[in-house]
Design a protein around this motif. Structure first.
Motif, PDB file in Angstrom:
ATOM      1  N   ARG A   1       0.808  -1.220   0.000  1.00  0.00           N
ATOM      2  CA  ARG A   1       0.000   0.000   0.000  1.00  0.00           C
ATOM      3  C   ARG A   1       0.847   1.278   0.000  1.00  0.00           C
ATOM      4  O   ARG A   1       0.368   2.329   0.385  1.00  0.00           O
ATOM      5  CB  ARG A   1      -0.882   0.025   1.255  1.00  0.00           C
ATOM      6  CG  ARG A   1      -1.900  -1.087   1.334  1.00  0.00           C
ATOM      7  CD  ARG A   1      -3.081  -0.749   0.457  1.00  0.00           C
ATOM      8  NE  ARG A   1      -4.225  -1.600   0.754  1.00  0.00           N
ATOM      9  CZ  ARG A   1      -4.513  -2.688   0.061  1.00  0.00           C
ATOM     10  NH1 ARG A   1      -3.757  -3.048  -0.944  1.00  0.00           N
ATOM     11  NH2 ARG A   1      -5.569  -3.403   0.381  1.00  0.00           N
TER      12      ARG A   1
ATOM     13  N   ASN B   1      -7.098   8.537   1.870  1.00  0.00           N
ATOM     14  CA  ASN B   1      -8.508   8.301   1.550  1.00  0.00           C
ATOM     15  C   ASN B   1      -8.711   7.011   0.767  1.00  0.00           C
ATOM     16  O   ASN B   1      -9.838   6.601   0.498  1.00  0.00           O
ATOM     17  CB  ASN B   1      -9.111   9.492   0.796  1.00  0.00           C
ATOM     18  CG  ASN B   1      -8.417   9.759  -0.520  1.00  0.00           C
ATOM     19  OD1 ASN B   1      -7.486   9.047  -0.897  1.00  0.00           O
ATOM     20  ND2 ASN B   1      -8.867  10.777  -1.224  1.00  0.00           N
ATOM     21  N   GLN B   2      -7.595   6.352   0.376  1.00  0.00           N
ATOM     22  CA  GLN B   2      -7.707   5.065  -0.318  1.00  0.00           C
ATOM     23  C   GLN B   2      -7.448   3.905   0.640  1.00  0.00           C
ATOM     24  O   GLN B   2      -7.361   2.758   0.213  1.00  0.00           O
ATOM     25  CB  GLN B   2      -6.697   5.013  -1.475  1.00  0.00           C
ATOM     26  CG  GLN B   2      -6.930   6.101  -2.519  1.00  0.00           C
ATOM     27  CD  GLN B   2      -5.733   6.274  -3.433  1.00  0.00           C
ATOM     28  OE1 GLN B   2      -4.596   6.208  -2.999  1.00  0.00           O
ATOM     29  NE2 GLN B   2      -6.009   6.505  -4.708  1.00  0.00           N
ATOM     30  N   LEU B   3      -7.284   4.228   1.935  1.00  0.00           N
ATOM     31  CA  LEU B   3      -6.970   3.191   2.917  1.00  0.00           C
ATOM     32  C   LEU B   3      -8.061   3.141   3.979  1.00  0.00           C
ATOM     33  O   LEU B   3      -8.744   4.132   4.243  1.00  0.00           O
ATOM     34  CB  LEU B   3      -5.624   3.499   3.585  1.00  0.00           C
ATOM     35  CG  LEU B   3      -4.386   3.483   2.670  1.00  0.00           C
ATOM     36  CD1 LEU B   3      -3.179   4.017   3.414  1.00  0.00           C
ATOM     37  CD2 LEU B   3      -4.132   2.080   2.145  1.00  0.00           C
ATOM     38  N   SER B   4      -8.207   1.981   4.611  1.00  0.00           N
ATOM     39  CA  SER B   4      -9.182   1.847   5.699  1.00  0.00           C
ATOM     40  C   SER B   4      -8.637   2.510   6.949  1.00  0.00           C
ATOM     41  O   SER B   4      -7.454   2.859   7.026  1.00  0.00           O
ATOM     42  CB  SER B   4      -9.432   0.368   5.970  1.00  0.00           C
ATOM     43  OG  SER B   4      -8.297  -0.182   6.609  1.00  0.00           O
ATOM     44  N   GLY B   5      -9.516   2.671   7.943  1.00  0.00           N
ATOM     45  CA  GLY B   5      -9.088   3.298   9.189  1.00  0.00           C
ATOM     46  C   GLY B   5      -7.930   2.557   9.837  1.00  0.00           C
ATOM     47  O   GLY B   5      -6.948   3.161  10.263  1.00  0.00           O
TER      48      GLY B   5
ATOM     49  N   GLN C   1      -5.777   0.601   8.415  1.00  0.00           N
ATOM     50  CA  GLN C   1      -4.561   0.773   7.614  1.00  0.00           C
ATOM     51  C   GLN C   1      -3.954   2.147   7.840  1.00  0.00           C
ATOM     52  O   GLN C   1      -2.739   2.296   7.954  1.00  0.00           O
ATOM     53  CB  GLN C   1      -4.880   0.562   6.130  1.00  0.00           C
ATOM     54  CG  GLN C   1      -5.119  -0.903   5.801  1.00  0.00           C
ATOM     55  CD  GLN C   1      -5.729  -1.092   4.426  1.00  0.00           C
ATOM     56  OE1 GLN C   1      -6.401  -0.186   3.915  1.00  0.00           O
ATOM     57  NE2 GLN C   1      -5.522  -2.258   3.853  1.00  0.00           N
ATOM     58  N   ASN C   2      -4.817   3.171   7.925  1.00  0.00           N
ATOM     59  CA  ASN C   2      -4.315   4.515   8.186  1.00  0.00           C
ATOM     60  C   ASN C   2      -3.574   4.566   9.517  1.00  0.00           C
ATOM     61  O   ASN C   2      -2.522   5.183   9.629  1.00  0.00           O
ATOM     62  CB  ASN C   2      -5.457   5.524   8.185  1.00  0.00           C
ATOM     63  CG  ASN C   2      -5.757   6.048   6.788  1.00  0.00           C
ATOM     64  OD1 ASN C   2      -4.841   6.241   5.997  1.00  0.00           O
ATOM     65  ND2 ASN C   2      -7.031   6.250   6.492  1.00  0.00           N
TER      66      ASN C   2
ATOM     67  N   LEU D   1     -11.613   2.955  15.736  1.00  0.00           N
ATOM     68  CA  LEU D   1     -11.550   1.664  15.042  1.00  0.00           C
ATOM     69  C   LEU D   1     -12.453   0.645  15.725  1.00  0.00           C
ATOM     70  O   LEU D   1     -12.756   0.762  16.917  1.00  0.00           O
ATOM     71  CB  LEU D   1     -10.105   1.144  15.068  1.00  0.00           C
ATOM     72  CG  LEU D   1      -9.038   2.107  14.513  1.00  0.00           C
ATOM     73  CD1 LEU D   1      -7.650   1.555  14.780  1.00  0.00           C
ATOM     74  CD2 LEU D   1      -9.243   2.358  13.030  1.00  0.00           C
ATOM     75  N   ASP D   2     -12.871  -0.375  14.949  1.00  0.00           N
ATOM     76  CA  ASP D   2     -13.647  -1.449  15.584  1.00  0.00           C
ATOM     77  C   ASP D   2     -12.714  -2.270  16.470  1.00  0.00           C
ATOM     78  O   ASP D   2     -11.488  -2.159  16.379  1.00  0.00           O
ATOM     79  CB  ASP D   2     -14.316  -2.323  14.528  1.00  0.00           C
ATOM     80  CG  ASP D   2     -13.317  -3.044  13.659  1.00  0.00           C
ATOM     81  OD1 ASP D   2     -12.523  -3.841  14.194  1.00  0.00           O
ATOM     82  OD2 ASP D   2     -13.309  -2.776  12.430  1.00  0.00           O
TER      83      ASP D   2
ATOM     84  N   THR E   1      -9.896  -4.524  14.859  1.00  0.00           N
ATOM     85  CA  THR E   1      -8.811  -3.717  14.305  1.00  0.00           C
ATOM     86  C   THR E   1      -8.014  -3.074  15.427  1.00  0.00           C
ATOM     87  O   THR E   1      -6.779  -2.985  15.367  1.00  0.00           O
ATOM     88  CB  THR E   1      -9.381  -2.629  13.376  1.00  0.00           C
ATOM     89  OG1 THR E   1     -10.393  -3.215  12.572  1.00  0.00           O
ATOM     90  CG2 THR E   1      -8.321  -2.034  12.500  1.00  0.00           C
TER      91      THR E   1
END
Ligand SMILES: Nc1ncnc2c1ncn2[C@@H]1O[C@H](COP(=O)(O)OP(=O)(O)OP(=O)(O)O)[C@@H](O)[C@H]1O
Ligand SMILES: [Mg+2]
Lengths: 223, 406
Positions: A137, A143-147, A149-150, A175-176, A179
């Motif tokens: 990645r 904005n192309q990554l999930s929370g 991943q960010n 995050l959930d 994660t």
């Protein structure tokens, strides 16, 4: 490692005084993994900002690795933040226009003298991103990554300068829980490497993963 | 350095993201720099033109033309005579007079060499009116004028075209079927824009009028020089009186000649040039100020928009001067970008301006290296002036406040 004595911090909100910290004293040893807990508004973030040299206390003394940092100039404080401290924020605070790789590289750009070459900095940033599992990645923007991943990118950014202390203010707050646990594993890894890690959290199961708990209540250390 | 390059990349990236906004914010600098470049190039081209005209034509020169412009073509006028010339010479203040019968023709030498040049039929006194020094050989004399000698003094370009590097003096050339002996060569003075004294054959006016077809008895023009520029008005008045008297003219009738004052024409050019410079200078100044304020405004908005980014950068170790240089670099990218586009606009304006005045005179403005340097300097100054305050504001932001801002 960290030694606070009678730290106070008061914010002025118009005519109203908000006493965010009312005399905090604590000692944290090198390599500790600490959860900072407490009610909303109790002063946890304020404490983290002071620990991170982003803010200076109104009174009291703060010794970081034996050095009194209260008297340091803004420039010296910036150097301390750059070299000794890594920050992880609740809302990641990545720069939206930069790719993951560029975001991770950013702290190295602020190294005085630029001792590291371009390629070395880039290579180092890439390595750190690989360690947090984002080898695929590198060129994605936030904005192309999930929370999750960010937040990994943000942890990579905090790691890239090889800091002695990592300060994370509610790193799993956005995050959930699954994660969140993964992010906690990364932070535990950092602790296992010998870094001192402080985590502010509201979640008991996150706090349970830390050996030591510091409870803040109304601007004071409760336990 | 690495920081500067990375910041530059980011600045260009964010400008590219907001193309319209970037263009609009650059507009003031574009127009300002464009006006400065056009102003300076056209102004210096005008200045060059005027000073070359002054050196070649002389400042204290009056042209008398047969008939008025509205009377018809010059060569059909039958009002000026050689005797008029002699009468003008008597007027106080006049230094020298020469008839001027000019035309253009193809010169031919032995072999196939040809050269299209101006033919000037004049008296030897031309040298006292206009700067035309002889580099080799000699000018013809009054005796040769009287006997309509077929002798010619060539400009260096004409000589080069006809004879190459061979010696032109004493060679023979043909003009409209009449053969001439080359007796002299003028010094090179360079093309004056539409008028190239180096590409010219100077021959006796008598020979020009009586031997070169079409033959004629009347003079088309007289060139007069005065001792001093201050004499020009009195000499003009004196010539008008003398010529009207000699031509037996009634008080009501119009002059059958017209007098043009070279200095006046050049003064007009100079005034036009100054006016143009002042107009463009004003446009440039206003655009740069308004443009600078616009950029400051945009930079302040950018700083406000990116408070969180600034806080984050500070948290990871950016010093005040790092933040300051980041926003200064962004302002400079805007103004230097505007400067580059402005340079192109200025070039365009310069060509258009030159195209318009080319109807009256040949102007050959060029984009000089210093105008490129100047547009860089102006853009940098505007960038620094408009970027300094927003950048300072950004650098002084409290990181805590900046981080809390969501
Ligand atoms: N910049 C500021 N200006 C005024 N008041 C402030 C400022 N920063 C913090 N405060 C106040 O200081 C107190 C402590 O805030 P802080 O952010 O440290 O709490 P917290 O424990 O992190 O809360 P939360 O769990 O909700 O994040 C709060 O009452 C807050 O309103
Ligand atoms: Mg908080």
């Amino acid at each position: 490692m960290i030694s606070l004595t009678e730290i106070t911090k008061t914010y002025q909100l118009g005519s109203q005084e908000v006493r965010a910290l009312r005399g905090v004293s604590l000692e944290i040893q090198t390599g500790e993994m600490v959860a900072v807990v407490g009610h909303s508004g109790s002063g946890k973030s304020t404490l983290m900002h002071i620990l991170g040299c982003l803010d200076s206390p109104d009174s009291g003394s703060y010794r970081l690795e034996g050095q009194d940092v209260s008297g340091l100039s803004k420039n010296r404080l910036a150097e301390v933040r750059n070299r000794r401290i890594g920050f992880v924020f609740q809302s990641f605070n990545l720069l939206p226009r930069l790719t993951a790789l560029e975001n991770v590289e950013l702290p190295l750009l602020y190294r005085p003298g630029g001792a590291e070459s371009n390629a070395a900095a880039r290579g180092h940033a890439r390595q750190v991103l690989e360690r947090v599992g984002l080898a695929q990645r590198l060129d994605h923007r936030p904005n192309q990554l999930s929370g999750g991943q960010n937040q990994r990118v943000a942890i990579a950014r905090a790691m890239v300068t090889d800091p002695a202390i990592v300060l994370a203010d509610e790193p799993t707050g956005n995050l959930d829980s699954a994660t969140g646990v993964e992010i906690m594993k990364l932070l535990l890894d950092l602790n296992a490497e010998g870094r001192t890690v402080l985590i502010v959290t509201h979640e008991p199961d996150i706090a349970a993963m830390c050996r030591r708990h510091i409870r803040i209540h109304d601007g004071r250390v409760a336990s | 350095m690495r920081f500067v390059i990375a910041t530059l990349k980011m600045a260009v990236g964010s400008l590219a993201l907001n193309k319209l906004r970037s263009l609009l914010s650059m507009l003031g600098v574009i127009i300002g720099v464009g006006a400065v470049i056009a102003m300076l190039s056209l102004g210096s081209a005008f200045g060059d033109y005027i000073s070359s005209q002054i050196t070649v034509l002389g400042t204290n020169v009056l042209f008398v033309r047969a008939g008025q412009f509205q009377h018809g073509p010059l060569n059909t006028m039958q009002t000026l005579t050689v005797e008029d010339c002699e009468a003008i010479m008597e007027i106080p203040g006049v230094r020298a007079v020469t008839p001027l019968a000019s035309t253009s023709a193809t010169l031919k030498a032995g072999g196939n060499a040809t050269n299209t040049a101006m033919i000037w039929g004049v008296a030897p006194s031309l040298g006292e009116i206009q700067d035309c020094q002889i580099q080799r050989g000699r000018m013809f004399n009054d005796a040769e004028v009287r006997r309509q000698a077929r002798v010619a003094v060539l400009g260096p370009k004409s000589a080069q075209d006809l004879f190459g590097d061979a010696e032109p003096i004493s060679q023979s050339i043909r003009i409209r079927g009449v053969s001439f002996e080359v007796i002299g060569l003028t010094k090179a003075v360079g093309d004056q824009g539409g008028f190239n004294p180096d590409d010219r054959a100077i021959i006796p006016y008598t020979t020009c009028m009586k031997q070169l077809p079409p033959r004629r008895d009347f003079l088309p023009m007289i060139m007069v020089s005065t001792f001093d520029k201050a004499d020009l008005p009195t000499v003009t008045a004196g010539m008008t009186d003398t010529l009207r008297h000699r031509h037996h003219m009634h008080t009501q009738t119009d002059d059958d000649f017209s007098i043009r004052n070279m200095a006046e024409i050049l003064d007009t050019f100079q005034a036009v040039s100054l006016g143009l410079t002042m107009f463009l200078g004003t446009v440039a100044g206003i655009s740069l100020i308004v443009g600078g304020i616009g950029i400051m405004n945009i930079m302040l908005a950018t700083v406000a928009e990116r408070t969180r980014e600034i806080g984050t950068r500070k948290a990871i170790g950016a010093k005040e001067r790092d933040i300051m240089s980041q926003f200064l670099i962004e302002a400079l990218v805007i103004t230097l970008g505007g400067g580059v586009v402005g340079l192109a606009l200025g070039w365009g304006l310069m060509e258009v301006g030159a195209g318009i005045v080319r109807r009256w005179l040949t102007l050959d403005p060029t984009l000089q290296w210093w105008s490129v340097a100047l547009s860089v300097v102006i853009s940098t100054l505007v960038g620094l002036c408009s970027g300094l305050y927003p950048a300072w504001r950004a650098s002084r932001l409290d990181p805590i406040v900046a981080l809390r801002c969501d």
